[in-house]
Design a protein around this motif. Structure first.
Motif, short mmCIF file in Angstrom:
data_model
loop_
_atom_site.label_atom_id
_atom_site.label_comp_id
_atom_site.label_asym_id
_atom_site.label_seq_id
_atom_site.Cartn_x
_atom_site.Cartn_y
_atom_site.Cartn_z
N CYS A 122 -5.98 12.92 12.24
CA CYS A 122 -5.67 11.49 12.21
C CYS A 122 -4.17 11.20 12.20
O CYS A 122 -3.70 10.21 11.61
N THR A 123 -3.39 12.05 12.85
CA THR A 123 -1.95 11.82 12.87
C THR A 123 -1.54 10.77 13.89
O THR A 123 -0.51 10.12 13.72
N ASN A 124 -2.34 10.56 14.94
CA ASN A 124 -1.87 9.67 16.00
C ASN A 124 -2.00 8.17 15.75
O ASN A 124 -1.32 7.39 16.41
N PRO A 125 -2.83 7.66 14.81
CA PRO A 125 -2.87 6.21 14.62
C PRO A 125 -1.55 5.59 14.20
O PRO A 125 -1.38 4.37 14.26
N SER A 126 -0.60 6.42 13.77
CA SER A 126 0.71 5.88 13.40
C SER A 126 1.36 5.17 14.59
O SER A 126 2.19 4.29 14.41
N ALA A 127 0.95 5.54 15.80
CA ALA A 127 1.47 4.88 17.00
C ALA A 127 1.05 3.42 17.04
O ALA A 127 1.67 2.60 17.73
N LEU A 128 -0.01 3.09 16.32
CA LEU A 128 -0.48 1.70 16.24
C LEU A 128 -0.05 1.04 14.93
O LEU A 128 -0.44 -0.10 14.65
N GLY A 129 0.73 1.76 14.13
CA GLY A 129 1.12 1.22 12.84
C GLY A 129 0.04 1.34 11.79
O GLY A 129 0.01 0.60 10.82
N ILE A 130 -0.86 2.31 12.00
CA ILE A 130 -2.00 2.52 11.10
C ILE A 130 -1.81 3.81 10.32
O ILE A 130 -1.42 4.83 10.89
N THR A 131 -2.08 3.78 9.02
CA THR A 131 -1.97 4.99 8.20
C THR A 131 -3.36 5.44 7.75
O THR A 131 -4.27 4.62 7.57
N GLN A 132 -3.52 6.73 7.55
CA GLN A 132 -4.81 7.28 7.14
C GLN A 132 -5.11 6.87 5.70
O GLN A 132 -4.29 7.03 4.80
N PRO A 133 -6.32 6.34 5.44
CA PRO A 133 -6.67 5.88 4.09
C PRO A 133 -7.11 7.02 3.17
O PRO A 133 -7.58 8.06 3.63
N ASP A 134 -6.95 6.82 1.88
CA ASP A 134 -7.44 7.75 0.86
C ASP A 134 -8.83 7.27 0.43
O ASP A 134 -8.97 6.19 -0.13
N TRP A 135 -9.85 8.07 0.71
CA TRP A 135 -11.20 7.60 0.41
C TRP A 135 -11.46 7.49 -1.09
O TRP A 135 -12.35 6.75 -1.52
N HIS A 136 -10.69 8.22 -1.91
CA HIS A 136 -10.86 8.09 -3.36
C HIS A 136 -10.59 6.65 -3.80
O HIS A 136 -11.37 6.06 -4.56
N ALA A 137 -9.48 6.09 -3.33
CA ALA A 137 -9.12 4.72 -3.69
C ALA A 137 -10.14 3.73 -3.13
O ALA A 137 -10.54 2.77 -3.81
N ASP A 138 -10.57 3.97 -1.89
CA ASP A 138 -11.55 3.07 -1.28
C ASP A 138 -12.90 3.16 -2.00
O ASP A 138 -13.59 2.15 -2.17
N LEU A 139 -13.28 4.36 -2.43
CA LEU A 139 -14.54 4.51 -3.17
C LEU A 139 -14.47 3.75 -4.48
O LEU A 139 -15.44 3.08 -4.88
N ASP A 140 -13.35 3.81 -5.17
CA ASP A 140 -13.19 3.06 -6.42
C ASP A 140 -13.42 1.57 -6.17
O ASP A 140 -14.10 0.89 -6.96
N GLU A 141 -12.87 1.04 -5.09
CA GLU A 141 -13.01 -0.38 -4.78
C GLU A 141 -14.45 -0.75 -4.47
O GLU A 141 -14.96 -1.78 -4.91
#
Length: 282
Positions: free
Chosen positions: A254-273
Motif C-alpha cells: 500500500c505504498t502507492n496511494p500516497s500519490a493520491l494524498g492517501i495514507t494507509q490506515p491503522d486497523w487497530h484505531a479503526d477497530l476501536d472506533e
C-alpha cells in the motif's frame, strides 16, 4: 455533485456521513445487472465525479452465479467508466485482493500478476480491465477484509458468536489487512479530489489496513478490545472448506496511494472506533 452507486453497502453508508451532498443510487434507481442503465444514469445526472461502491460480494454463491457476478462486477463498472470518460470526470472504483492467487508471503504490488482463484475474483478482474480500457480518468482502489458498525462483516460476526460461544476455531493461515469502511470512504473522496487536480494520477492503487494479521489474530483482538472472554483456536484453511477459494496471502503493498494524498490506515484505531460505535468497547 458526486454520484455514488449503492446506498446501503458498508462503504456507501460511510460515504453518506462524509459527503451528504452526494447523490446515492440504490438498486431501485440503478440496477447493476443492466450496465446500460448505469451508464445512462451517469449521463443524465452529469455529476462532477462517480464512485462505484456497489458490487456482487457473495464469494461462494458466485461459483453458481458466474454470469450475474460478471455482469455486476465486470460489465457494469466498465459501462460506468465509459460514461465518465464521455463526461471527462473522475471514476473511482473499489476492487479486491481476490484478483490475486494469494501465493507466497510478500505483499502484492498494484502491478503484480493477477490470477484469481474463483468466480468472484475473476468478475472483479473483468471490472478492473473494463474500467482501464474505457480510457477515462479513473482510480481503482483494491482493498481487503472490510469491516464497520453496519452490514455483514467479520467484526459483527465475531461479536454475535461471542454471545453464545466461549471457544471458536478460526483460520490462522490466511493473512491480510483488515480495512474499515470509514477509511475506504475517506480514501475514495480523497481520490476524487486528487484526480480532479491531477488527472495523470489515474491508475490502480492498493488500500488496506495495517499491520497485516491472520483472521485468528484479528478475532483475538476483537475479543480483547470488546472484553469478550472467547478462546480462539487456530486451524488451517484446509479444515474450513468453502465453494469459493480464498487467497491465503491477502497482503497488499500500500505504498502507492500516497500519490493520491492517501495514507494507509491503522486497523487497530479503526477497530476501536467501530466497537465504540457498536457500544461494546471495554
Amino acid at each position: 455533485m458526486i454520484l455514488v452507486f449503492s446506498k446501503t453497502c458498508q462503504v456507501a453508508v460511510e460515504l453518506a456521513k462524509r459527503a451528504p451532498e452526494a447523490q446515492f443510487l440504490g438498486r431501485d434507481a440503478a440496477d447493476l445487472s443492466d450496465p446500460d442503465a448505469c451508464a445512462k444514469a451517469i449521463l443524465a445526472a452529469r455529476p462532477t465525479a462517480v464512485i462505484n461502491a456497489a458490487a456482487y460480494t457473495a464469494v461462494d454463491k458466485a461459483e453458481e452465479e458466474k454470469e450475474i457476478a460478471s455482469c455486476i462486477n465486470g460489465r457494469a463498472p466498465g459501462a460506468m467508466a465509459e460514461a465518465c470518460a464521455t463526461l471527462n470526470i473522475p471514476f473511482v472504483h473499489i476492487s479486491t485482493d481476490y484478483v490475486f492467487d494469494g501465493a507466497g508471503q510478500a505483499p502484492f504490488s498494484p502491478d503484480a500478476t493477477t490470477a484469481p482463484l474463483g468466480a468472484y475474483g475473476r468478475s472483479k478482474l473483468v471490472g478492473e480491465q473494463a474500467v482501464a480500457a474505457a480510457g477515462g480518468i479513473f482510480a481503482i482502489l483494491r482493498t481487503s477484509w472490510v469491516f464497520s458498525a453496519h452490514g455483514r462483516n467479520c467484526v459483527k460476526t465475531m461479536l454475535c458468536l461471542s454471545e453464545t460461544r466461549d471457544r471458536l476455531t478460526i483460520v490462522n493461515d490466511q493473512v491480510g489487512g483488515p480495512t474499515a469502511a470509514a477509511s475506504i470512504a475517506a480514501a475514495c473522496l480523497q481520490a476524487v479530489v486528487a484526480l480532479q487536480a491531477r488527472p495523470e494520477a489515474k491508475g490502480i492503487y492498493h488500500f488496506a489496513g495495517s499491520p497485516d494479521v491472520s483472521w485468528a489474530d484479528f478475532a483475538r483482538e476483537i475479543f480483547a478490545v470488546s472484553g469478550r472472554p472467547v478462546d480462539v483456536v487456530d486451524i488451517p484453511s484446509s479444515e474450513f472448506s468453502t465453494p469459493g477459494k480464498r487467497p491465503v496471502n491477502s497482503r497488499l503493498d500500500c505504498t502507492n496511494p500516497s500519490a493520491l494524498g492517501i495514507t494507509q490506515p491503522d486497523w487497530h484505531a479503526d477497530l476501536d472506533e467501530v466497537l465504540t460505535d457498536l457500544g461494546v468497547s471495554k
